[in-house]
Scaffold this motif. Structure first.
Motif, PDB file in Angstrom:
ATOM      1  N   GLU A 346     -14.203  -5.299  -6.765  1.00 20.58           N
ATOM      2  CA  GLU A 346     -13.727  -4.157  -6.980  1.00 20.58           C
ATOM      3  C   GLU A 346     -14.614  -2.565  -5.629  1.00 20.58           C
ATOM      4  OE1 GLU A 346     -11.003  -3.586  -8.736  1.00 20.58           O
ATOM      5  OE2 GLU A 346     -11.435  -5.115 -10.220  1.00 20.58           O
ATOM      6  N   SER A 349     -12.736  -3.493  -1.754  1.00 17.83           N
ATOM      7  CA  SER A 349     -10.736  -3.683  -1.524  1.00 17.83           C
ATOM      8  C   SER A 349     -10.284  -3.266  -0.435  1.00 17.83           C
ATOM      9  CB  SER A 349     -10.388  -3.828  -3.008  1.00 17.83           C
ATOM     10  OG  SER A 349     -10.309  -2.332  -3.534  1.00 17.83           O
ATOM     11  N   THR A 350     -10.642  -2.152  -0.121  1.00 18.08           N
ATOM     12  CA  THR A 350     -10.213  -0.709   0.518  1.00 18.08           C
ATOM     13  C   THR A 350     -11.156  -1.016   1.720  1.00 18.08           C
ATOM     14  OG1 THR A 350      -9.310   0.556  -0.844  1.00 18.08           O
ATOM     15  CG2 THR A 350      -9.654   1.195   1.582  1.00 18.08           C
ATOM     16  N   ALA A 353      -9.451  -4.792   3.250  1.00 18.61           N
ATOM     17  CA  ALA A 353      -7.644  -3.892   3.802  1.00 18.61           C
ATOM     18  C   ALA A 353      -8.015  -3.737   5.474  1.00 18.61           C
ATOM     19  CB  ALA A 353      -7.693  -2.735   3.219  1.00 18.61           C
ATOM     20  N   SER A 357      -5.579  -5.844   8.229  1.00 18.25           N
ATOM     21  CA  SER A 357      -4.426  -4.765   8.160  1.00 18.25           C
ATOM     22  C   SER A 357      -3.779  -4.720   9.716  1.00 18.25           C
ATOM     23  CB  SER A 357      -4.510  -3.816   7.165  1.00 18.25           C
ATOM     24  OG  SER A 357      -4.537  -4.398   5.916  1.00 18.25           O
ATOM     25  N   THR A 363      -2.276  -2.516   4.067  1.00 13.63           N
ATOM     26  CA  THR A 363      -3.730  -1.571   3.759  1.00 13.63           C
ATOM     27  C   THR A 363      -3.596  -1.566   2.232  1.00 13.63           C
ATOM     28  OG1 THR A 363      -3.949  -0.819   5.908  1.00 13.63           O
ATOM     29  CG2 THR A 363      -5.292   0.116   3.566  1.00 13.63           C
ATOM     30  N   GLU A 364      -2.459  -1.310   2.010  1.00 12.23           N
ATOM     31  CA  GLU A 364      -2.115  -0.509   0.342  1.00 12.23           C
ATOM     32  C   GLU A 364      -2.026  -2.245  -0.667  1.00 12.23           C
ATOM     33  OE1 GLU A 364       1.241   2.021  -2.453  1.00 12.23           O
ATOM     34  OE2 GLU A 364       1.349   2.134  -0.758  1.00 12.23           O
ATOM     35  N   THR A 366      -3.188  -5.418   0.272  1.00 14.50           N
ATOM     36  CA  THR A 366      -4.212  -5.557   0.184  1.00 14.50           C
ATOM     37  C   THR A 366      -5.393  -5.181  -1.149  1.00 14.50           C
ATOM     38  OG1 THR A 366      -3.779  -5.990   2.524  1.00 14.50           O
ATOM     39  CG2 THR A 366      -5.393  -6.615   1.860  1.00 14.50           C
ATOM     40  N   THR A 367      -5.430  -4.059  -0.988  1.00 12.64           N
ATOM     41  CA  THR A 367      -5.754  -2.928  -1.485  1.00 12.64           C
ATOM     42  C   THR A 367      -5.637  -3.525  -3.244  1.00 12.64           C
ATOM     43  OG1 THR A 367      -6.503  -1.439  -0.273  1.00 12.64           O
ATOM     44  CG2 THR A 367      -6.955  -0.465  -2.584  1.00 12.64           C
ATOM     45  N   THR A 368      -4.485  -3.732  -3.092  1.00 10.67           N
ATOM     46  CA  THR A 368      -4.352  -3.256  -5.052  1.00 10.67           C
ATOM     47  C   THR A 368      -4.622  -4.853  -5.156  1.00 10.67           C
ATOM     48  OG1 THR A 368      -2.771  -2.082  -4.883  1.00 10.67           O
ATOM     49  CG2 THR A 368      -2.398  -3.338  -6.685  1.00 10.67           C
ATOM     50  N   MET A 370      -6.472  -7.410  -4.140  1.00 13.98           N
ATOM     51  CA  MET A 370      -7.780  -7.313  -3.775  1.00 13.98           C
ATOM     52  C   MET A 370      -8.580  -7.207  -5.124  1.00 13.98           C
ATOM     53  SD  MET A 370     -10.484  -9.114  -2.154  1.00 13.98           S
ATOM     54  CE  MET A 370     -12.130  -9.200  -2.542  1.00 13.98           C
ATOM     55  N   ARG A 371      -8.197  -6.307  -5.885  1.00 13.40           N
ATOM     56  CA  ARG A 371      -8.071  -5.054  -6.929  1.00 13.40           C
ATOM     57  C   ARG A 371      -8.274  -6.341  -8.493  1.00 13.40           C
ATOM     58  NH1 ARG A 371      -7.981   1.156  -5.516  1.00 13.40           N
ATOM     59  NH2 ARG A 371     -10.086   1.292  -4.114  1.00 13.40           N
TER      60      ARG A 371
END
Length: 465
Positions: A346, A349-350, A353, A357, A363-364, A366-368, A370-371
């Motif tokens: 958690e 994740s960013t 990304a 990315s 990026t956005e 991938t972050t979502t 991954m979480r």
């Protein structure tokens, strides 16, 4: 201090025997991650980077399923060999080792040839699902897949030695060979993808060179070194240890095959639910997550595959007290690692990304993704350990049931139903659901079979921890 699989295991000894295999699995996964980083960052043009990365991940499922035969023979063979060693049948164990390795090499060579001709039709079939021009992605997928496929027999052999070095009580050697293979892959990734601008083709050649180091080195070691517990011996071909090994290891193969099935299903759904070029971006994001997830799951795999021969040895030696001790400690360790991995997944994740990315939108997404995916870490360790525990007990059928239900039945069910109710985010929640189901099933079966194998889950073992 060398730790033998015949010893009583304290937490300290468990750490010592598992740390090298865990690091080995992490390193193997890490050089796959660096593979992805090179592909997304080193090509001269952004378009080539996007096409190469998407193409690699489009074709990855079928290379994975063939590579899974290494775990089929490796995990299953180590369970059989460990049991024979526990019964003090050392000569029989070496004969089984020799027969299994030779069979795996021959099967791998045949599968490599078949796989070469599957690559092109598979790439076109997957791309037909989405809407848009995917010609660049398709060509990169074919370039990458054909090179990898023709050498997949090396990957199969390399995968086998992960657990066999544990049986030989030299897990550190497995780590050394893996590091050598990884460094080879990384160095030539940088050269072929960067200055040579070869895209996915360069990544494939570098990967194959790593396979060669990771496969040929251990083979030569077991041919010429006769001081270990197991090594190659002259023997007549015997089908029985091969059949027993494959039946034991079938669940491990299913786990690899399931990654391929999941990859195909995920890519299909991503191309379907995300319009146009967003579909290709979805495939790229899935690839990023798979690279990263491999590092996290490598910890569970390294631990489970290391402790499986220990279970086999104590089964053969009829040491029920130690069998109980190893099981209980393993469940506690898996639980602790699961929580740590959830927190890491958690929180990272960013940053993850941003490494891969090529755009703000990626990026956005991938972050979502991954979480949502990271929630599955709470359950995946128990599901994986449960299956390998039964492999260690030489009960391939129960291990197979866990693997099929967790990795295929539940995975396919949720990846095709959750998006109907939740949209694209339902795709990323699929792992949480199928891993939770697999963990529950594994724990129920471990409890149900306690009387048959004589282990217990609750109570003290009356030995020092």
């Amino acid at each position: 201090m060398k730790v033998s699989i015949s010893e009583h295991f304290t937490y300290k000894k468990i750490f010592k025997i598992t740390i090298a295999p865990i690091l080995m699995m992490i390193f193997i996964s890490l050089y796959s991650v660096i593979d992805g980083i090179c592909i997304t960052n080193l090509p001269a043009s952004k378009q080539l980077a996007d096409d190469a990365f998407a193409g690699v991940n489009l074709i990855y499922p079928i290379t994975t399923v063939i590579g899974g035969f290494g775990m089929l023979f490796g995990a299953g063979g180590s369970a059989l060999i460990g049991k024979l060693l526990g019964q003090k049948k050392n000569d029989e164990a070496r004969q089984a080792f020799t027969n299994v390795i030779i069979t795996a090499f021959v099967v791998g060579a045949i599968l490599s040839i078949i796989g070469y001709f599957i690559v092109e039709p598979f790439a076109y079939a997957m791309a037909d699902v989405g809407s848009g021009d995917f010609s660049g992605m398709i060509q990169e997928a074919i370039n990458y897949g054909r090179i990898l496929m023709i050498c997949q027999f090396l990957f199969i052999v390399q995968n086998m030695f992960h657990t066999l070095f544990v049986v030989d009580e030299k897990p550190h050697l497995g780590f050394i060979f893996s590091v050598a293979a990884g460094v080879t892959n990384i160095v030539f990734d940088v050269i072929f993808i960067g200055p040579c601008n070869m895209g996915a083709t360069g990544a494939a050649i570098a990967t194959v060179m790593g396979y060669a180091v990771g496969a040929i080195g251990p083979v030569l070691y077991f041919i010429f070194n006769k001081t270990g517990t197991i090594y190659f011996v002259k023997t007549k071909f015997d089908i029985m240890p091969v059949l027993k090994s494959t039946s034991n290891g079938l669940s491990e193969f299913i786990n690899f095959a399931a990654m391929a099935v999941s990859g195909i299903s995920f890519n299909y759904q991503l191309l379907k639910y995300y319009p146009g070029k967003m579909g290709q971006m979805g495939v790229e994001v899935y690839g990023v997550i798979m690279y990263v997830i491999l590092i996290f799951v490598a910890i569970f795999l390294g631990y489970s595959h290391t402790m499986s021969p220990v279970v086999s040895y104590n089964l053969g030696a009829n040491n029920k007290k130690e069998l109980s001790n190893v099981l209980k400690k393993s469940l506690i360790i898996i639980g602790c690692i699961s929580v740590i991995m959830l927190v890491l997944g958690e929180s990272l994740s960013t940053p993850i990304a941003l490494i891969f990315s090529t755009s703000e939108e990626m990026t956005e997404l991938t972050t979502t993704a991954m979480r949502l995916w990271s929630i599955s870490f709470l359950f995946s360790g128990f599901a994986l350990y449960g299956a390998t525990f039964f492999v260690g007990l030489n009960n391939g059928l129960i291990a197979l049931i866990i693997a099929i239900v967790r990795s295929i039945v539940l995975s396919i069910l949720f990846v095709f139903t959750l998006p109907i109710a939740m949209g694209p985010n339902g795709i990323w929640l699929t792992p949480m659901c199928h891993e939770a189901g697999g963990a529950i099933l594994a724990l129920i079966l471990i409890f149900a079979y306690r009387k048959k194998y004589g282990y217990h889950i609750f109570g003290k073992t009356n030995q020092n921890i």
